[in-house]
Design an enzyme around this catalytic site. Sequence first.
Site, short mmCIF file in Angstrom:
data_model
loop_
_atom_site.label_atom_id
_atom_site.label_comp_id
_atom_site.label_asym_id
_atom_site.label_seq_id
_atom_site.Cartn_x
_atom_site.Cartn_y
_atom_site.Cartn_z
N ASN A 91 2.98 -132.32 -39.80
CA ASN A 91 3.62 -133.53 -39.30
C ASN A 91 4.98 -133.76 -39.96
O ASN A 91 5.15 -133.50 -41.15
CB ASN A 91 2.71 -134.74 -39.53
CG ASN A 91 1.38 -134.56 -38.81
OD1 ASN A 91 1.25 -133.72 -37.93
ND2 ASN A 91 0.39 -135.34 -39.21
N HIS A 108 6.67 -128.08 -41.53
CA HIS A 108 7.60 -128.13 -40.39
C HIS A 108 8.74 -129.13 -40.60
O HIS A 108 9.38 -129.57 -39.65
CB HIS A 108 6.82 -128.45 -39.11
CG HIS A 108 5.83 -127.40 -38.76
ND1 HIS A 108 4.79 -127.62 -37.88
CD2 HIS A 108 5.71 -126.11 -39.15
CE1 HIS A 108 4.06 -126.51 -37.76
NE2 HIS A 108 4.59 -125.59 -38.52
N CYS A 138 27.80 -134.14 -39.88
CA CYS A 138 27.63 -133.91 -41.33
C CYS A 138 28.65 -134.76 -42.08
O CYS A 138 29.85 -134.67 -41.80
CB CYS A 138 27.85 -132.44 -41.66
SG CYS A 138 27.94 -132.14 -43.43
#
Length: 240
Positions: A91, A108, A138
């Site tokens: 999750n 993940h 960014c």
Amino acid sequence: MSKIQSVAVLTGAGISAESGVPTFRGEGGLWRSYRAEDLATPYAFRRDPKLVWEWYAWRRSLIGACQPNAAHLALAEMEAHLDEFVLITQNVDGLHQLAGSQNIVELHGNIWRMRCTRDCCPSWEDRCDPLPEIPPLCPSCGALARPDVVWFGESLPGEALDTAFEVCRRCQVMLVIGTSAVVQPAASLPLVALQNDAYVVEFNPEATPISEAVSQVVGGSAAEALPRWWRRWLAGGRHP
Ligand code: BV8
């Protein structure tokens, strides 16, 4: 408390279902008729980064309104009781951290972190909801930012993967909670534990590809079944 000391846990979207987070394959798993596998890929991001970010922004605002449930809280309590306890999660919702779990391996990634598509700097936490701009850029070099998650077709973070396999080789008990056990390599972890004679318990209201192989299957919803199972362990001094 019994001699069982080393426990590994693998969680999937099902553990967060009762907190209001849609699962991938269940009800509400689709967004604008897109499957997760269609959007959670580097190709989809290259093709239309705005669309992919709109999906992540939708999930962030949804997850941001969710609280950990009794299953998340039971795992945090188990960690406090047991010497060796490692929580491996697929999750990206961050609800285990919110529940107080410490020893977490995020296979993940995490939806509350971003990284630079040029990797000009380390990933950073960003909990803005709504996002001031889509797609976000960014802050260091102005290049496109991406969610710090693992997309289909991308390799998992090496250290997290090595730790997960090592922990599953060593554990005496493994709990597999709310996963359809389809997505690789995470789905292989319970099999590694079984191959090393661990007692593997699956918590899932539905059968999965590993249900035949595990030591015990506990049906029902995680928020009800896991705290009950844990209370029985505490009462009986060993895993029920
Ligand atoms: C990789 C982050 C090397 C992003 C995610 C063919 C065969 C084997 C493998 C492959 C293949 N083709 C491609 C692959 C590889 C692919 C894969 O496994 N695909 C699957 C679909 C076949 N894997 C990859 O690409 C991985 N990388 O292998 O790299 C490589 C490189 C190039 C080419 C080949 C290999 C990367 C995988 C990670 C992708 N990122 N998430 C994001 O979230 O945005 S995966 C994402 O989906 C989740 O993290 C999770 O892992 C997965 C969803 O699965 P679950 O969590 O299990 O959720 P699901 O909805 O499926 O099931 C919920 C379950 O809960 C159900 O069983 C339900 O019954 C239960 N439940 C419901 N309510 C409750 C409940 N349980 C308890 N209580 C309840 N209340």
